[in-house]
Design a protein around this motif. Structure first.
Motif, mmCIF file in Angstrom:
data_model
loop_
_atom_site.group_PDB
_atom_site.id
_atom_site.type_symbol
_atom_site.label_atom_id
_atom_site.label_comp_id
_atom_site.label_asym_id
_atom_site.label_seq_id
_atom_site.Cartn_x
_atom_site.Cartn_y
_atom_site.Cartn_z
ATOM 1 N N PHE A 103 0.831 -1.200 0.000
ATOM 2 C CA PHE A 103 0.000 0.000 0.000
ATOM 3 C C PHE A 103 0.869 1.256 0.000
ATOM 4 O O PHE A 103 0.606 2.211 -0.741
ATOM 5 C CB PHE A 103 -0.933 0.010 1.221
ATOM 6 C CG PHE A 103 -2.144 -0.863 1.069
ATOM 7 C CD1 PHE A 103 -3.194 -0.479 0.254
ATOM 8 C CD2 PHE A 103 -2.226 -2.070 1.734
ATOM 9 C CE1 PHE A 103 -4.321 -1.280 0.115
ATOM 10 C CE2 PHE A 103 -3.347 -2.885 1.596
ATOM 11 C CZ PHE A 103 -4.390 -2.492 0.780
ATOM 12 N N ASP A 104 1.896 1.275 0.836
ATOM 13 C CA ASP A 104 2.791 2.438 0.904
ATOM 14 C C ASP A 104 3.464 2.677 -0.450
ATOM 15 O O ASP A 104 3.529 3.813 -0.926
ATOM 16 C CB ASP A 104 3.859 2.222 1.985
ATOM 17 C CG ASP A 104 3.286 2.313 3.386
ATOM 18 O OD1 ASP A 104 2.268 3.009 3.562
ATOM 19 O OD2 ASP A 104 3.849 1.693 4.297
ATOM 20 N N TYR A 105 3.951 1.598 -1.046
ATOM 21 C CA TYR A 105 4.625 1.726 -2.350
ATOM 22 C C TYR A 105 3.661 2.211 -3.429
ATOM 23 O O TYR A 105 3.975 3.103 -4.214
ATOM 24 C CB TYR A 105 5.227 0.382 -2.747
ATOM 25 C CG TYR A 105 5.578 0.304 -4.214
ATOM 26 C CD1 TYR A 105 6.716 0.951 -4.718
ATOM 27 C CD2 TYR A 105 4.745 -0.387 -5.113
ATOM 28 C CE1 TYR A 105 7.024 0.892 -6.070
ATOM 29 C CE2 TYR A 105 5.057 -0.440 -6.457
ATOM 30 C CZ TYR A 105 6.192 0.199 -6.931
ATOM 31 O OH TYR A 105 6.480 0.147 -8.263
ATOM 32 N N LEU A 106 2.464 1.609 -3.456
ATOM 33 C CA LEU A 106 1.529 1.925 -4.532
ATOM 34 C C LEU A 106 0.962 3.334 -4.394
ATOM 35 O O LEU A 106 0.638 3.980 -5.394
ATOM 36 C CB LEU A 106 0.396 0.894 -4.565
ATOM 37 C CG LEU A 106 -0.488 0.918 -5.819
ATOM 38 C CD1 LEU A 106 0.374 0.899 -7.071
ATOM 39 C CD2 LEU A 106 -1.448 -0.257 -5.816
ATOM 40 N N LEU A 107 0.831 3.816 -3.174
ATOM 41 C CA LEU A 107 0.401 5.204 -3.001
ATOM 42 C C LEU A 107 1.393 6.155 -3.677
ATOM 43 O O LEU A 107 1.003 7.094 -4.369
ATOM 44 C CB LEU A 107 0.274 5.541 -1.511
ATOM 45 C CG LEU A 107 -0.997 5.074 -0.812
ATOM 46 C CD1 LEU A 107 -0.876 5.285 0.696
ATOM 47 C CD2 LEU A 107 -2.225 5.799 -1.342
ATOM 48 N N LEU A 108 2.674 5.894 -3.473
ATOM 49 C CA LEU A 108 3.706 6.753 -4.068
ATOM 50 C C LEU A 108 3.803 6.549 -5.580
ATOM 51 O O LEU A 108 3.915 7.521 -6.342
ATOM 52 C CB LEU A 108 5.060 6.467 -3.407
ATOM 53 C CG LEU A 108 5.163 6.830 -1.923
ATOM 54 C CD1 LEU A 108 6.508 6.375 -1.356
ATOM 55 C CD2 LEU A 108 4.993 8.328 -1.709
ATOM 56 N N SER A 109 3.767 5.294 -6.038
ATOM 57 C CA SER A 109 3.902 5.036 -7.478
ATOM 58 C C SER A 109 2.688 5.535 -8.253
ATOM 59 O O SER A 109 2.817 6.047 -9.369
ATOM 60 C CB SER A 109 4.102 3.540 -7.731
ATOM 61 O OG SER A 109 2.968 2.798 -7.336
ATOM 62 N N SER A 110 1.491 5.407 -7.665
ATOM 63 C CA SER A 110 0.295 5.899 -8.348
ATOM 64 C C SER A 110 0.307 7.418 -8.436
ATOM 65 O O SER A 110 -0.140 7.992 -9.444
ATOM 66 C CB SER A 110 -0.963 5.437 -7.606
ATOM 67 O OG SER A 110 -0.985 5.941 -6.282
ATOM 68 N N LYS A 111 0.855 8.067 -7.417
ATOM 69 C CA LYS A 111 0.985 9.524 -7.468
ATOM 70 C C LYS A 111 1.888 9.932 -8.631
ATOM 71 O O LYS A 111 1.580 10.880 -9.375
ATOM 72 C CB LYS A 111 1.554 10.032 -6.142
ATOM 73 C CG LYS A 111 1.855 11.520 -6.125
ATOM 74 C CD LYS A 111 2.504 11.917 -4.810
ATOM 75 C CE LYS A 111 3.002 13.341 -4.852
ATOM 76 N NZ LYS A 111 3.668 13.747 -3.599
ATOM 77 N N THR A 112 3.001 9.206 -8.815
ATOM 78 C CA THR A 112 3.910 9.500 -9.929
ATOM 79 C C THR A 112 3.208 9.320 -11.272
ATOM 80 O O THR A 112 3.354 10.131 -12.186
ATOM 81 C CB THR A 112 5.138 8.574 -9.856
ATOM 82 O OG1 THR A 112 5.803 8.769 -8.604
ATOM 83 C CG2 THR A 112 6.109 8.882 -10.987
ATOM 84 N N ARG A 113 2.434 8.241 -11.402
ATOM 85 C CA ARG A 113 1.698 7.997 -12.648
ATOM 86 C C ARG A 113 0.683 9.110 -12.919
ATOM 87 O O ARG A 113 0.539 9.576 -14.055
ATOM 88 C CB ARG A 113 0.970 6.656 -12.562
ATOM 89 C CG ARG A 113 1.889 5.449 -12.621
ATOM 90 C CD ARG A 113 1.082 4.175 -12.840
ATOM 91 N NE ARG A 113 1.975 3.043 -13.053
ATOM 92 C CZ ARG A 113 2.330 2.183 -12.124
ATOM 93 N NH1 ARG A 113 1.875 2.330 -10.899
ATOM 94 N NH2 ARG A 113 3.138 1.191 -12.395
#
Length: 325
Positions: free
Chosen positions: A251-261
């Protein structure tokens, strides 16, 4: 022969009479006028008046991770900035106040627990002394005090445990909300890339996107056609990563990666808006439709970026609170 000579004489006099009459009628000979020019070497200047818009070589759409009141502006118009320089700061008073309040609650519970532990030890020590030689009434009083101290100690321990459990529950609730936030972000990203750009791009060959209208900026055109493939691919990866969520670290990783996308999609829409503004060969109705779709998409993307930023900040704050609990 004489007749012919007389005929030419009469004709000659007639012509002469006409010339004299025309001269008199026109007012006689007029003086000719001349214009003089000096020929020399010089620059030829041609002025052209046109309307247009000035576009920066590079532009950045600023967005804060969380909303709030601006406390400091560190640059002014015309300043040269470098990567990593802080341009604007937000007031963190409310966030720091919440953190301080939570820390104060934890400190208060710990202090109360320490007091009860001290009181219990004190009463226990007194009770041990009284056992050596005191009256039954005094022993009873001391036993009551010790029992009360034990109860207070137990209550303090329970209170501290409740605070820890609440903190754990709060962080769990925050992570439980991440799935809905990410799915909402994916839905809006998919709609923006695949629906809001309908008619703007054509795909004659799979994954080979072309603008359906002409623009003067060839570099911008090439950038948009390339990035249309990139953002579409990012949306597909976004869906796969959401489906594979298994742990809190995911969840922590995907929150950051989705923000980048999402930021990549937002910048793509910003450039697409510039292309629509400079489009040629389109009706005003079509341009308005394209512009409305793109602006709606930008609004939706900015909303989900804000939601993700807020969730990241809430989780970080709660982790700090849990650490001190």
């Amino acid at each position: 022969m004489n007749f012919i000579i007389k005929k030419y004489i009469v004709i000659s006099f007639a012509i002469l009479a006409i010339i004299i009459f025309s001269y008199i009628s026109l007012g006689g000979e007029k003086e000719l006028t001349y214009e003089s020019f000096i020929i020399k070497m010089s620059d030829i200047v041609e002025e052209v008046s046109v309307t247009g818009s000035i576009k920066p070589v590079e532009s950045v759409d600023l967005a804060f991770e969380i909303g709030g009141k601006v406390s400091n502006i560190n640059v002014k118009i015309g300043d040269v900035v470098e990567a990593g320089k802080v341009l604007i700061s937000l007031d963190k008073g409310d966030l720091l106040a919440k953190l301080a309040q939570a820390e104060a609650g934890v400190d208060s519970a710990k202090a109360q627990l320490s007091q009860y532990e001290y009181a219990f030890k004190t009463q226990e020590s007194i009770f041990d002394e009284m056992k050596k030689g005191t009256r039954a009434e005094e022993i009873q009083i001391s036993e009551t005090k010790v029992a009360n101290a034990k109860k207070s100690l137990s209550n303090a321990s329970t209170n501290l445990e409740n605070i820890k459990q609440k903190s754990d529950l709060d962080i769990k609730n925050l992570y439980d909300s991440v799935d809905d936030i990410l799915n909402d972000a994916y839905t809006k990203a998919y709609d923006v890339v695949n629906n809001k750009t309908t008619g703007i791009f054509s795909e004659q060959v799979p994954n080979d996107f072309k603008l359906t209208f002409n623009i003067l900026d060839a570099s911008l055109r090439a950038n948009l056609e390339q990035n249309r493939f990139i953002v579409g691919n990012q949306v597909s990866l976004f869906k796969l990563e959401i489906a594979g969520l298994t742990s809190l670290s995911d969840f922590d990783y995907l929150l950051l990666s989705s923000k980048t996308r999402l930021i990549l999609i937002r910048d793509f829409l910003l450039n697409l808006n510039s292309a629509i503004d400079s489009a040629t060969g389109l009706s005003s109705t079509t341009i308005d439709t394209y512009r409305t779709n793109v602006n709606t998409g930008r609004t939706n993307i900015n909303t989900v970026i804000s939601n993700i930023n807020n969730q990241i900040q809430l989780i970080l704050t709660q982790k700090i609170i849990n650490y001190y609990t």
